[in-house]
Design a protein around this motif. Structure first.
Motif, PDB file in Angstrom:
ATOM      1  N   TYR A  24      30.294  24.890   8.506  1.00 26.83           N
ATOM      2  CA  TYR A  24      31.434  26.110   8.574  1.00 26.83           C
ATOM      3  C   TYR A  24      31.844  25.360  10.212  1.00 26.83           C
ATOM      4  O   TYR A  24      31.639  24.383  10.217  1.00 26.83           O
ATOM      5  CB  TYR A  24      30.430  27.398   9.077  1.00 26.83           C
ATOM      6  N   LYS A 130      33.541  30.134   9.868  1.00 31.17           N
ATOM      7  CA  LYS A 130      34.519  30.336   8.811  1.00 31.17           C
ATOM      8  C   LYS A 130      34.261  29.336   8.046  1.00 31.17           C
ATOM      9  O   LYS A 130      34.104  28.287   8.289  1.00 31.17           O
ATOM     10  CB  LYS A 130      36.135  30.465   8.994  1.00 31.17           C
ATOM     11  N   GLY A 131      33.594  29.833   6.532  1.00 33.84           N
ATOM     12  CA  GLY A 131      33.784  28.612   5.571  1.00 33.84           C
ATOM     13  C   GLY A 131      34.049  27.955   5.663  1.00 33.84           C
ATOM     14  O   GLY A 131      35.290  28.113   5.447  1.00 33.84           O
TER      15      GLY A 131
END
Length: 158
Positions: A24, A130-131
Motif C-alpha cells: 500500500y 491506497k493499494g
C-alpha cells in the motif's frame, strides 16, 4: 527534556505489519486505542499477536479491527475468541474522515503496528492507504535496491 520511546521500559512493539508498506501507499497514519479483555492483554504481553492479514473498517459509526489474531491465554479463567472483531477508539472527526475516504475514494484502513505506549496502554497505528499496482511495487523495489547499492559504493570508495 522529553524521554525517547526507546528509553521507556513500558514502550514495547507487539506486532508489526511490514508487508503493508510494500502493498500500500501510506497516505497518513493515526494512533488509536483498542478495546481488549483481560486475557487478551495478558496474551499481548507475551507477544502472541498477528495483524498481518487484518484490516479496519468503519461500521455503524464505530471503527473495528477485523481478522486480527491474539492467541488465547492458557491461564485465563474466561478466555477470549482469537479472531473476534475488536473496537478501535478514535475521535468522531477521525471516524468521519475515515468513512469519507474509504467509502468515496476507495482507500483502505490498514493496521501498521500494535504496541504498548509509554504508559503501558495497548495502542494500534492505523494507516489510510491506497493499494499499489504491480508496476508501483517494482518501482519501489528498484529504488530501494539502488539506494542500498549507492550506500555500499559510498562505503567502499568513500
Amino acid at each position: 527534556m522529553a524521554k525517547k520511546k526507546d528509553d521507556n521500559p513500558n514502550y514495547k512493539v507487539i506486532a508489526e505489519n511490514r508487508r503493508a508498506r510494500f502493498d500500500y501507499q501510506i497516505e497518513e497514519d493515526v494512533e488509536c486505542g483498542i478495546v481488549l479483555t483481560g486475557s487478551e492483554v495478558k496474551s499481548l504481553r507475551l507477544n502472541q499477536a498477528n495483524i498481518a492479514e487484518s484490516y479496519a473498517e468503519v461500521k455503524d459509526g464505530e471503527l473495528w479491527l477485523i481478522n486480527s489474531y491474539i492467541a488465547p491465554y492458557e491461564q485465563a479463567m474466561f478466555g477470549h475468541e482469537d479472531r473476534r472483531p475488536r473496537k478501535l477508539l478514535a475521535s468522531r472527526r477521525e471516524l468521519a474522515r475515515f468513512w469519507n475516504e474509504t467509502a468515496r475514494k476507495g482507500m483502505t484502513l490498514v493496521p501498521l503496528v500494535l504496541y504498548f505506549n509509554h504508559r503501558g496502554m495497548a495502542k494500534i497505528k492505523v494507516a489510510l492507504a491506497k493499494g499499489k499496482k504491480t508496476h508501483d511495487k517494482r518501482e519501489t523495489e528498484a529504488k530501494r535496491d539502488w539506494n542500498r547499492q549507492k550506500q555500499r559504493l559510498l562505503k567502499e570508495h568513500g
